[in-house]
Design an enzyme around this catalytic site. Sequence first.
Site, short mmCIF file in Angstrom:
data_model
loop_
_atom_site.label_atom_id
_atom_site.label_comp_id
_atom_site.label_asym_id
_atom_site.label_seq_id
_atom_site.Cartn_x
_atom_site.Cartn_y
_atom_site.Cartn_z
N HIS A 1 141.40 -4.38 131.76
CA HIS A 1 140.49 -4.86 132.84
C HIS A 1 141.32 -4.30 134.24
CE1 HIS A 1 137.23 -7.05 131.19
NE2 HIS A 1 138.10 -8.23 130.55
N CYS B 1 138.20 -0.90 135.50
CA CYS B 1 137.37 -1.11 136.43
C CYS B 1 138.15 -1.09 137.90
CB CYS B 1 136.53 -2.46 136.73
SG CYS B 1 135.44 -2.72 135.23
#
Length: 346
Positions: free
Chosen positions: A236, A292
């Site tokens: 992430h 991301c």
Amino acid sequence: MGFFNKLKEAALKEAKKKIMEELGLGGDDDETKPTMTTEEFERTKPDELRKDIRMISGCQDRQTSADVSNVSSFQLPDPAGKAGGACTSTLLNILYADEQVPEDDLSFVEVLEEMRIKLKSEDYSQIPQLSSMNPIDVNTKFDLVPDTATGTKRAVMIGINYVGDDPGELSGCWNDVLNMKKYIQDVHGFEEENIVILMDDGIHTEPTKANIIDAYKTIIAQAEENDAIFLHYSGHGTKLRDDDGDESDGYDEALVPRDFQTNGMIRDDDLYELLLKNLPDGVHMTSLMDCCHSGTILDLPYLFKGDGSQTEMTLDPNMNLDAFIEKLTGKLMEFLQAKMAASLSL
């Protein structure tokens, strides 16, 4: 921000204002800031910024990066499992295909644009990017490890699936690391003892904040001239409110370690200190960030987007170059004075 930091910031702002006024550029207002050309920046930037650092990111800062449930369409040789990150899987798909035609090397622009075409064909909107400390001729041969890197090749590879998190668990990050590890060993000759893997699989070192920081510190400390460093992160990524005023959009980009809920994130400012600022001269570093909001997570000044909108690398128009130079070198005033001297000599 502490009292003395506020004093320093005020002094820098006032000194900069005077220099800009001498240049006839109207002071420090955002509307009157000049747009720097690549030539101006290269002519006047401090020596500390002339390091071979480059990064491939899976998406722009404002975008999210996809987790693929089945990578079979990417045609990887003996993949570690079905799932994987879209960025890592796409890049490997293109690099392995390129290896099959050794007489026809792909350029940086071809790799980035083929990545975008492949991602789009799989219905992913993310736009891959190349960023670097120095301008790269994107029409030259693409390489994860430059031919000039004749020393030891070392890697830190991080894959975090966030097992048990709901929401937030991923499925392909371990596979990304194992698939990329196979590639750098088979194609670029990385040796097992020089590859450090952090994964939350109960087998490898746990990718906690402290362990990631330690791995980054260690690989930088070990590096010597002509060595190559490869950093791979699959997990992430996130955006946090900028806490020191160095981001033009008001947000820091950050990696999300396994223990983020108790020990927090690893901000781009932390990566500055760990990786960019302390990299020895003559060491080549390539980073692949499959997460991301990763477009400028290393805050490198040069940018190339793989969407067909550019024909060459340019300075990132959204980057706060003053903050970048001050943070990495502490030489903002010297930089502005050099720029003034260069302008007056024209």
